[in-house]
Design an enzyme around this catalytic site. Structure first.
Site, PDB file in Angstrom:
ATOM      1  N   LYS A 103       0.830  -1.203   0.000  1.00  0.00           N
ATOM      2  CA  LYS A 103       0.000   0.000   0.000  1.00  0.00           C
ATOM      3  C   LYS A 103       0.872   1.264   0.000  1.00  0.00           C
ATOM      4  O   LYS A 103       2.085   1.183   0.220  1.00  0.00           O
ATOM      5  CB  LYS A 103      -0.936  -0.050   1.211  1.00  0.00           C
ATOM      6  CG  LYS A 103      -1.938  -1.217   1.162  1.00  0.00           C
ATOM      7  CD  LYS A 103      -2.840  -1.232   2.389  1.00  0.00           C
ATOM      8  CE  LYS A 103      -3.862  -2.380   2.314  1.00  0.00           C
ATOM      9  NZ  LYS A 103      -4.756  -2.378   3.501  1.00  0.00           N
TER      10      LYS A 103
ATOM     11  N   TYR B 123     -11.966  -2.865  -3.731  1.00  0.00           N
ATOM     12  CA  TYR B 123     -12.545  -2.953  -2.385  1.00  0.00           C
ATOM     13  C   TYR B 123     -14.067  -2.937  -2.416  1.00  0.00           C
ATOM     14  O   TYR B 123     -14.700  -2.456  -1.477  1.00  0.00           O
ATOM     15  CB  TYR B 123     -12.003  -1.814  -1.518  1.00  0.00           C
ATOM     16  CG  TYR B 123     -10.634  -2.094  -0.920  1.00  0.00           C
ATOM     17  CD1 TYR B 123     -10.408  -3.229  -0.133  1.00  0.00           C
ATOM     18  CD2 TYR B 123      -9.569  -1.216  -1.118  1.00  0.00           C
ATOM     19  CE1 TYR B 123      -9.155  -3.483   0.432  1.00  0.00           C
ATOM     20  CE2 TYR B 123      -8.313  -1.464  -0.549  1.00  0.00           C
ATOM     21  CZ  TYR B 123      -8.119  -2.603   0.226  1.00  0.00           C
ATOM     22  OH  TYR B 123      -6.893  -2.856   0.790  1.00  0.00           O
TER      23      TYR B 123
ATOM     24  N   ARG C 233      -1.680 -14.157   4.512  1.00  0.00           N
ATOM     25  CA  ARG C 233      -2.453 -13.408   5.500  1.00  0.00           C
ATOM     26  C   ARG C 233      -1.873 -13.591   6.904  1.00  0.00           C
ATOM     27  O   ARG C 233      -1.898 -12.667   7.716  1.00  0.00           O
ATOM     28  CB  ARG C 233      -3.941 -13.768   5.426  1.00  0.00           C
ATOM     29  CG  ARG C 233      -4.582 -13.152   4.166  1.00  0.00           C
ATOM     30  CD  ARG C 233      -6.049 -13.460   4.043  1.00  0.00           C
ATOM     31  NE  ARG C 233      -6.858 -12.927   5.114  1.00  0.00           N
ATOM     32  CZ  ARG C 233      -7.370 -11.685   5.154  1.00  0.00           C
ATOM     33  NH1 ARG C 233      -7.123 -10.829   4.160  1.00  0.00           N
ATOM     34  NH2 ARG C 233      -8.110 -11.311   6.157  1.00  0.00           N
TER      35      ARG C 233
ATOM     36  N   ARG D 161       2.543  -6.476   9.902  1.00  0.00           N
ATOM     37  CA  ARG D 161       1.772  -5.366  10.472  1.00  0.00           C
ATOM     38  C   ARG D 161       2.192  -5.077  11.915  1.00  0.00           C
ATOM     39  O   ARG D 161       2.309  -3.919  12.312  1.00  0.00           O
ATOM     40  CB  ARG D 161       0.281  -5.672  10.363  1.00  0.00           C
ATOM     41  CG  ARG D 161      -0.226  -5.490   8.923  1.00  0.00           C
ATOM     42  CD  ARG D 161      -1.578  -6.106   8.710  1.00  0.00           C
ATOM     43  NE  ARG D 161      -2.182  -5.723   7.429  1.00  0.00           N
ATOM     44  CZ  ARG D 161      -3.314  -6.241   6.961  1.00  0.00           C
ATOM     45  NH1 ARG D 161      -3.945  -7.178   7.658  1.00  0.00           N
ATOM     46  NH2 ARG D 161      -3.800  -5.845   5.807  1.00  0.00           N
TER      47      ARG D 161
ATOM     48  N   ASN E  75      -1.914  -0.039   7.073  1.00  0.00           N
ATOM     49  CA  ASN E  75      -1.399  -1.329   7.557  1.00  0.00           C
ATOM     50  C   ASN E  75      -0.583  -2.062   6.493  1.00  0.00           C
ATOM     51  O   ASN E  75      -0.434  -3.271   6.533  1.00  0.00           O
ATOM     52  CB  ASN E  75      -2.544  -2.185   8.108  1.00  0.00           C
ATOM     53  CG  ASN E  75      -3.617  -2.433   7.076  1.00  0.00           C
ATOM     54  OD1 ASN E  75      -3.453  -2.074   5.901  1.00  0.00           O
ATOM     55  ND2 ASN E  75      -4.703  -3.059   7.485  1.00  0.00           N
TER      56      ASN E  75
ATOM     57  N   HIS F 246      -1.929  -5.746   1.469  1.00  0.00           N
ATOM     58  CA  HIS F 246      -3.199  -6.423   1.223  1.00  0.00           C
ATOM     59  C   HIS F 246      -2.911  -7.862   0.839  1.00  0.00           C
ATOM     60  O   HIS F 246      -1.912  -8.143   0.171  1.00  0.00           O
ATOM     61  CB  HIS F 246      -3.944  -5.748   0.066  1.00  0.00           C
ATOM     62  CG  HIS F 246      -5.108  -6.555  -0.440  1.00  0.00           C
ATOM     63  ND1 HIS F 246      -6.331  -6.567   0.196  1.00  0.00           N
ATOM     64  CD2 HIS F 246      -5.220  -7.423  -1.488  1.00  0.00           C
ATOM     65  CE1 HIS F 246      -7.152  -7.395  -0.455  1.00  0.00           C
ATOM     66  NE2 HIS F 246      -6.503  -7.917  -1.474  1.00  0.00           N
TER      67      HIS F 246
ATOM     68  N   GLU G 149      -9.438 -10.647  -7.823  1.00  0.00           N
ATOM     69  CA  GLU G 149      -8.480  -9.548  -7.672  1.00  0.00           C
ATOM     70  C   GLU G 149      -7.304  -9.700  -8.646  1.00  0.00           C
ATOM     71  O   GLU G 149      -6.830  -8.703  -9.196  1.00  0.00           O
ATOM     72  CB  GLU G 149      -7.984  -9.499  -6.226  1.00  0.00           C
ATOM     73  CG  GLU G 149      -9.089  -9.131  -5.240  1.00  0.00           C
ATOM     74  CD  GLU G 149      -8.687  -9.304  -3.773  1.00  0.00           C
ATOM     75  OE1 GLU G 149      -9.552  -9.081  -2.910  1.00  0.00           O
ATOM     76  OE2 GLU G 149      -7.515  -9.670  -3.499  1.00  0.00           O
TER      77      GLU G 149
END
Ligand code: CDP
Ligand code: MG
Length: 136
Positions: free
Chosen positions: A10, A50, A86, A103, A113, A116, A127
């Site tokens: 990000k 999103y 994740r 994170r 954070n 993604h 995606e």
């Protein structure tokens, strides 16, 4: 099972010079990077990505954040990579994230954070097709 997931670094990750650190972790873990691109997102594109969050109280600030600077989009591949990535990211809120996760180690808020990761095989497929429509 070998699978693919969409990873985004990000705007805060790029701004803070954390791209190398995060990519290092992906490589150390043994996942393959099969596509990677630095780009800026339009509001329309970020909204598509999103779309399941439309209407949430944090949606507008999230879109503002995601269009505030360049991002790096990647597709990574490996065994159980959707769940594994994740886990490497840690919880959405860095103050709840397990020590040693990206994170927990570097993020500053539950919006800024850093990364993604797709949450299911279905969202990964959607995606990846959105960001890399020509990827075989
Ligand atoms: O990214 P992750 O799947 O962990 O979280 P999410 O619940 O799918 O939310 C997507 C993104 O929205 C988060 O990663 C945050 O950047 C942002 N968010 C936010 O700005 N404020 C919240 N209260 C929750 C999420
Ligand atoms: Mg999510």
């Amino acid at each position: 099972m070998t699978e693919r997931t969409l990873v985004l670094l990000k705007p805060d990750a790029i701004e803070r010079g954390l791209a190398g650190e995060i990519i290092r972790r992906i490589e150390d873990r043994g996942f393959a990077i099969v596509a990677m691109d630095l780009r800026a997102l339009t509001r329309e594109f970020a909204t598509k990505h999103y779309e399941e969050h439309v209407g949430r109280d944090y949606f507008e600030p999230l879109i503002e954040f995601m269009t505030s600077g360049p991002i790096v989009a990647m597709v990574i591949e490996g065994p159980e990579v959707i769940r594994a990535w994740r886990a490497m990211q840690g919880a959405t809120n860095p103050f709840e994230a397990a020590p040693g996760t990206i994170r927990a180690d570097f993020a500053t808020s539950n919006r800024l954070n850093l990364t993604h990761g797709s949450d299911t095989a279905e969202s990964a497929a959607r995606e990846i097709a959105l960001f890399f429509p020509n990827l075989k």
